[in-house]
Write an enzyme that holds these catalytic residues in place. Structure first.
Site, mmCIF file in Angstrom:
data_model
loop_
_atom_site.group_PDB
_atom_site.id
_atom_site.type_symbol
_atom_site.label_atom_id
_atom_site.label_comp_id
_atom_site.label_asym_id
_atom_site.label_seq_id
_atom_site.Cartn_x
_atom_site.Cartn_y
_atom_site.Cartn_z
ATOM 1 C CG HIS A 457 -2.118 -0.904 1.020
ATOM 2 N ND1 HIS A 457 -2.851 -1.429 2.059
ATOM 3 C CD2 HIS A 457 -2.696 -1.371 -0.107
ATOM 4 C CE1 HIS A 457 -3.832 -2.168 1.580
ATOM 5 N NE2 HIS A 457 -3.761 -2.148 0.272
ATOM 6 N NE ARG A 600 -18.303 5.534 -20.549
ATOM 7 C CZ ARG A 600 -17.135 5.069 -20.107
ATOM 8 N NH1 ARG A 600 -16.200 4.727 -20.967
ATOM 9 N NH2 ARG A 600 -16.905 4.949 -18.820
ATOM 10 C CD GLU A 694 -16.240 1.015 -25.315
ATOM 11 O OE1 GLU A 694 -15.468 1.010 -24.344
ATOM 12 O OE2 GLU A 694 -17.410 1.448 -25.258
ATOM 13 C CG ASN A 717 -8.040 2.193 -21.164
ATOM 14 O OD1 ASN A 717 -7.104 2.655 -21.803
ATOM 15 N ND2 ASN A 717 -8.486 2.740 -20.066
ATOM 16 C CG ASP A 718 -13.094 -1.934 -22.687
ATOM 17 O OD1 ASP A 718 -12.607 -2.889 -22.050
ATOM 18 O OD2 ASP A 718 -14.023 -1.242 -22.253
ATOM 19 C CB CYS A 765 -11.797 9.238 -24.117
ATOM 20 S SG CYS A 765 -12.797 7.806 -24.573
#
Length: 847
Positions: A457, A600, A694, A717-718, A765
């Site tokens: 952490h 979105r 995406e 990302n996707d 994005c």
């Protein structure tokens, strides 16, 4: 003789009595949780209505249950929907397992905070195991503090003469949490379980743990990807089971960030040389400064002959003090510190852990001093975690050590007044999260630990704060004298202990240059980003709220490239209505002045679940019911959101974006729905409608989609995980899920070409937009807008100004033929260095 079956419940608060059926919460008003009374409080301390044992204490401090002498369990719940405060404003004055007397203070709460953020202050007192008890009301109207309100008699019979139903449900789930069930995921499971009446148990490898206990759950050693069994027993067992399965199968945002930490944070330990100690990089960076030591608490001797009652009280007081301190730290965290908040939540849960407290109290009962009892209880659990053979779980023993130190300081009366030299390199055997929160108030240049791990952490917090951090350096670190001049090169995994004046000056110049560069970038961030040959690139921000939008505007955002509207819908028991949504969207538009905002539509499913809309368990959730597909299955949710979006003003600054579109017909259907709703609302000019690219199918259909869409925004990302067939949340594959892979670049080029044929613009994005190395590639492929995290706006704009768009186009075409993401990245590094050198050379010639 006294009747042991009867007890009197006294008013725990002063204030008007409210009929239970008028409490603005159906669970209370319908007596689902039991019969009792409600009070609209006039004071800010909740008192014990009778003598009893604290058998349940909510991690968030807003509710607790007492078990009275006749077996009645009295639930005291402060306010309505107060669990959403996550403990802010509540300071428990007792601990789980405490024996309390009638009239003893139980919880102090901030009335103003609760009133401003929650549905109501009305507090209920219920008999939660009511079928075996009879109630007689003794008071009406206004309750005076301590006045007799209820007589509760044990009848010895259950409702309708039958035993209370103990329905059970069980099911299996695969653990999605990065690193398995360590402190934060265990705290999430515990929090989820506490939201139901049923008792929940987790079973793994022929052992089981009660979900009330974090240390018991961590002690099972459940790793990432392991299959566990969940068993729920009680009246809402089936609902509890579904919620817990979702919690096990859903990794949090913070964990996904940890899984995607830069590969430098896991750098292997290099070979040591003279005047150098080596370790593992936990947070990258370069720093220099004098050594400052931070040591732990030393226990005084204990003769083992202590008064248990006094030691129990001492431990209770210390635990309450530490809870209050953690709560204070939590409430004062700056925005954007979600990881720190999650860590503090886990620490609060550990302070109430029945396994820890039970072990410590057993030692105290045997005559051990509270300080030694607490220390032994923590040491025992640390040994269990370190013996499991799981490095991540072993590192979570650091959280227990942190609590050990904090409670010991409270027990021993130690205060931490640090006197650190400016720009110190702080050295310790092992730093804790609370150490780092304390160090945040000082000018610290870097951190160095003899022990620790790159996924601890502290490592997560250090990365978030931009502090270079080196771990696993070894005990030789602790032999260095205070004040030793050090150079901490975390990128290279080394600590230079004999740096001369020339080396120290060199590092200082480097650090100062980086600081000045960031200041220059921020000073110019409000100006537009224009390439050297005149092409304007919009640099927008990804946000989740109006507050984040305001911060993005201050950082220089040209607009909002992605408002994640699903954050309005998650972590709450009910869906937001149309009015609440419209207000939230309008606040974002207002925060951005005259700049555009892309919102979105709700994107849940996969790794984001709704408590009030349980979705079926899926073998592969990221390929299942998510994004626009949910709007097709539950059209009323999407229609409500579209109506709210159509009513914000002005419509020309609002842009609506649809996630997970894979077919042209999907887009056409939504556009028709939007037009129909606009007609019903009498709206002539409506917001633009765009598509989030995406999935590969959308990129391949870009030209057809552009006929019906007003714009595109690429979610890299996707798009990366779907194109590469690699789960972006898979720790072992994280370094390979790279959006600069040539296959991804081809899909981006295809998207931009398809959009250009119909005069549409394309933004990005996803995370790739925030990578300065990718800026020339995206510009070269035809991207007109980059939406990034707000702190990076100045840096990305500065990068755009260094580039020539025509040169970027030529450069990006050459990348499409490369063989790997690594090759693309190396080419980008070379191109960026060349691009930055050209303006510098031109400036030198003009002088």
């Amino acid at each position: 003789m006294p009747d042991n079956n009867k007890i009197i419940l006294h008013a725990p608060l002063a204030g008007p009595l409210v009929p239970l059926e008028q409490v603005p919460d159906p669970v209370f008003s319908s007596a689902t949780l039991g019969d009792g009374v409600a009070i609209d409080p006039l004071n800010d301390v909740l008192y014990a209505p009778c003598a009893g044992e604290v058998v349940q204490l909510a991690r968030t401090g807003h509710a607790l249950t007492l078990r009275a002498a006749n077996g009645a369990e009295i639930l005291l719940h402060i306010g309505v929907d107060t669990v959403q405060l996550q403990g802010r404003g509540f300071s428990p004055l007792v601990a789980l397992g405490d024996q309390v007397s009638q009239g003893q203070p139980l919880v102090r709460f901030d009335m103003d905070l609760v009133a401003q953020h929650c549905v109501s202050l009305v507090t209920v007192m219920l008999i939660s195991n009511g079928p075996g008890f009879g109630l007689r009301r003794l008071e009406a109207g206004n309750a005076q503090l301590g006045a007799a309100l209820l007589e509760v008699e044990a009848t010895g019979r259950e409702a309708n003469g039958r035993p209370v139903s103990h329905e059970s449900a069980r099911g299996h789930a695969r653990v999605a949490h990065h690193g398995g069930l360590h402190a934060r995921p265990a705290a999430l499971l515990r929090q989820t379980a506490q939201g139901f009446q049923s008792h929940a148990v987790l079973r793994f490898a022929e052992r089981e743990a009660d979900l009330d206990s974090l240390v018991a759950v961590m002690g099972l050693g459940v790793g990432e990807g392991a299959e566990v069994e969940l068993i729920c027993t009680g009246p809402d067992s089936q609902t509890a089971l579904l919620a817990l399965i979702a919690a096990v199968q859903t990794a949090s945002v913070g964990e996904r960030h940890a899984a995607h930490a830069p590969t430098s944070t896991a750098m292997p330990k290099p070979a040591a040389g003279p005047g150098m100690l080596t370790g593992v990089c936990a947070a990258p960076g370069l720093a220099q400064g004098p050594l400052a030591r931070l040591d732990g608490v030393s226990l005084p001797p204990d003769n083992g002959d202590n008064d248990p009652a006094a030691q129990h009280q001492a431990l209770n007081t210390a635990l309450a003090e530490v809870r209050h301190a953690i709560d204070r730290d939590w409430r004062h965290l700056p925005r954007g510190q979600e990881d720190a908040a999650a860590i503090l939540e886990a620490h609060l849960a550990l302070l109430d852990d029945p396994a820890l407290l039970g072990d410590a109290r057993q030692h105290i009962a045997n005559g051990v001093a509270a300080s030694h009892a607490w220390s032994r209880a923590i040491d025992t659990q640390c040994q269990i975690l370190r013996s499991l053979g799981n490095p991540l779980l072993a590192e979570r023993a650091n959280d227990l050590y942190d609590l050990q130190q904090r409670v010991l300081r409270a027990l021993l009366g130690e205060t931490r007044q640090l006197r650190l030299p400016p720009s110190a390199i702080v050295v310790a055997h092992e730093l804790t999260p609370s150490d780092l929160l304390l160090l945040a108030r000082h000018e610290v240049a870097g951190l160095c630990m003899a022990a620790g791990g790159a996924t601890s952490h502290v490592a997560i917090l250090a990365r978030a704060r931009g502090l270079p951090c080196l771990v696993a350096v070894g005990e030789a670190l602790l032999e260095l004298p205070a004040g030793t001049p050090l150079v901490l090169d975390a990128d290279q995994g080394r600590l230079e202990t004999e740096a001369d004046a020339q080396r120290l000056a060199e590092v200082q110049r480097h650090v100062q240059q980086r600081r000045e560069t960031r200041q220059r970038q921020q000073a110019a961030a409000q100006q537009s980003a224009r390439t050297r040959d005149g092409q304007v690139i919009e640099v927008a921000a990804n946000v989740a709220s109006a507050e984040e939008a305001a911060e993005a505007l201050a950082q220089g955002a040209d607009g909002i490239g992605l408002l994640r509207s699903e954050f309005l819908f998650i972590d709450r028991p009910t869906a937001p209505d149309e009015t609440e949504q419209r207000s939230a969207y309008q606040a974002v538009l207002d925060a951005m002045g005259e700049r555009p905002v892309i919102i979105r539509t709700i994107d849940v499913g996969g790794d984001k679940q709704l408590d009030y809309l349980p979705l079926p368990a899926e073998a592969n959730p990221v390929l299942g019911l998510r994004g626009i597909r949910l709007g097709q299955v539950r059209p009323e949710l999407l229609d409500q959101q579209l109506r709210a979006l159509l009513q914000v003003s002005p419509q020309q600054r609002c842009r609506i974006m649809l996630p997970m579109v894979t077919e042209v017909d999907e887009l056409i259907a939504i556009r028709q729905r939007l037009d129909r709703l606009a007609g019903e609302l009498g709206i002539g000019q409506r917001a633009e409608l765009g598509v989030m690219i995406e999935v590969p199918a959308a990129a391949l259909l870009a030209e057809r989609l552009a006929e019906h869409a007003d714009f595109f925004s690429i979610g890299t990302n996707d798009l990366s995980q779907y194109t590469l067939a690699m789960d972006r949340d898979h720790a072992g594959l994280a370094a390979r899920v790279d959006a600069l892979h040539p296959a991804l670049l081809r899909l981006i080029e295809l998207t931009c070409q398809g959009a250009a044929k119909h005069g549409r613009w394309v933004g990005v994005c996803g995370a790739l937009a925030s990578d300065p190395l990718a800026t020339p590639v995206l510009i070269g492929l035809g991207v007109a807008e980059l939406s990034v995290s707000a702190p990076q706006i100045g840096e990305i704009k500065a990068q755009v100004r260094q580039l020539d768009a025509a040169a970027c186009r030529r450069f990006s075409q050459g990348l499409l033929g490369l063989s790997s993401a690594a090759a693309v990245r190396q080419a980008c590094r070379d191109f960026t260095a060349q691009s930055h050198a050209q303006p510098a050379a031109a400036a030198a010639l003009q002088q």
